[in-house]
Write a protein that holds these residues in place. Sequence first.
Motif, PDB file in Angstrom:
ATOM      1  N   GLY A   1      -6.740   0.037   3.682  1.00 47.19           N
ATOM      2  CA  GLY A   1      -7.466   0.914   2.765  1.00 47.19           C
ATOM      3  C   GLY A   1      -8.289   1.950   3.519  1.00 47.19           C
ATOM      4  O   GLY A   1      -8.326   3.127   3.146  1.00 47.19           O
TER       5      GLY A   1
ATOM      6  N   VAL B   1       0.837  -1.202   0.000  1.00 50.08           N
ATOM      7  CA  VAL B   1       0.000   0.000   0.000  1.00 50.08           C
ATOM      8  C   VAL B   1       0.877   1.259   0.000  1.00 50.08           C
ATOM      9  O   VAL B   1       0.573   2.232  -0.696  1.00 50.08           O
ATOM     10  CB  VAL B   1      -1.009  -0.018   1.174  1.00 50.08           C
ATOM     11  CG1 VAL B   1      -1.753   1.308   1.269  1.00 50.08           C
ATOM     12  CG2 VAL B   1      -2.000  -1.168   0.991  1.00 50.08           C
TER      13      VAL B   1
ATOM     14  N   THR C   1     -11.374   0.340  -1.796  1.00 52.82           N
ATOM     15  CA  THR C   1     -10.830  -0.998  -1.550  1.00 52.82           C
ATOM     16  C   THR C   1     -11.785  -2.092  -1.994  1.00 52.82           C
ATOM     17  O   THR C   1     -12.955  -2.092  -1.606  1.00 52.82           O
ATOM     18  CB  THR C   1     -10.529  -1.165  -0.045  1.00 52.82           C
ATOM     19  OG1 THR C   1      -9.697  -0.087   0.376  1.00 52.82           O
ATOM     20  CG2 THR C   1      -9.838  -2.483   0.239  1.00 52.82           C
TER      21      THR C   1
END
Length: 422
Positions: free
Chosen positions: A156, A129, A163
Amino acid sequence: MTQLLESTNQTNQTAAVALKCKECGERFPVAATHVCDSCFGPLEVEYDFSHLNADTLKAQIEAGPVNLWRYAPLLPAKPYARSLEGVGFTPLQRAYNLGEQLGLNELYVKNDAVNPTHSFKDRVVAIAVAKAIEFGFDTIACASTGNLAGAVAAAGARAGLKTYVFVPSNIEPGKILAASIYGATIVSIDGTYDDVNRLASQVADEYGWAFVNINMRPFYSEGSRTLAYETAEQLGWRLPDHVVIPIASGSLYTKVTKGFEELIQLKLVKDQALPAISGAQAYGCNPVAAAFAGGLTEIQPVKQPTTIAHSLAIGSPADGYYSLKVAQRTGGTIEQVTDEEILDSVKLLAQTEGIFTEPAGGVTLATLRKLAKLGKIGRDELTVVYITGNGLKTQSAFDGLIPLPQPIAPKLSVFEKWLDQI
Ligand SMILES: *Cc1c(COP(=O)(O)O)cnc(C)c1O
Ligand SMILES: [Zn+2]
């Protein structure tokens, strides 16, 4: 979008210099891609660590945050502003009771079930991420056997990204809940993990989303190396003699190995030799263990996995071939265990060490027990067993297995009578 641009501008250099094909060695720029254009081999991050000095690096790590970002100089991404706190640096518990039972004098449990979403997947997601944000993505996604769903959903939510998580419909309801609660969109698929993964790969191509374990896989998988770094650091900068690690796609297994190799190369440990690195699978989904047992170099996919260890149920493991090589190269072995042995080991770990793991942890511990019994792990070998997920998300696996108490009246006499009977 402003936030994304900001973090793009802040992008610092990391030691990652290229993506390199594991098969033909061709190099590509660092980007959201995972397959070699020339030969379709998998890409892996290549680093330049030449500027690192062992003593300085060790001091920097030790002064760093008490989470996986303490190893930032060795990672392909920098932490981002809204990263989930508390990922990594999990306990390495000396397993006195369990060791006594198994006849192992120096046994440790690396308890990765205590990460923010209760599995080691928070590590790989942290890196994927961070890199996705650096690349400017506004949507993250994954194909999951259960735990990755929760880890991606939580990361997320925290990062404010859209997401999507794709899961097989037969995974534990607790894992679906543990992903849905974060507000992620859950795509439940009637099919195996391999079906889910195939669909997700098509979606990744079409929609330009950052699938953490597909187009972001080279960065994602690097996160597992932190488990090796932590183990060495927590042992006082030395390597274990033998480790036991669960295998689903084989990413964790091969990348912990890479982490140990880097520790030797960077001279962060005095050891010269790798530990024996053993892998663990369930009989009901044993593509790597079966190939190892048969002395094969090719993996035969398992079409219909049938095991309670859903988080390890990948019939066609992306890193299966490389996992076989690791076992051969390090003097480890890859074992398989039955669902009954899995459940028995979940109970044993809980009752000796106070750690409640999901079936995947039972697979790993049952494998350790087998290796100890066969004498493949010596009594005085410093051994580490990796417990990668928490049992509270998989309660359905234990239905009917643990007797529930019958209520009694709140009276001392009743209690005493009851106590006599049990
Ligand atoms: C995902 C997972 C693993 C290992 O996965 P790999 O694909 O082999 O990296 C191990 N244990 C648990 C609990 C998992 O969720
Ligand atoms: Zn190639």
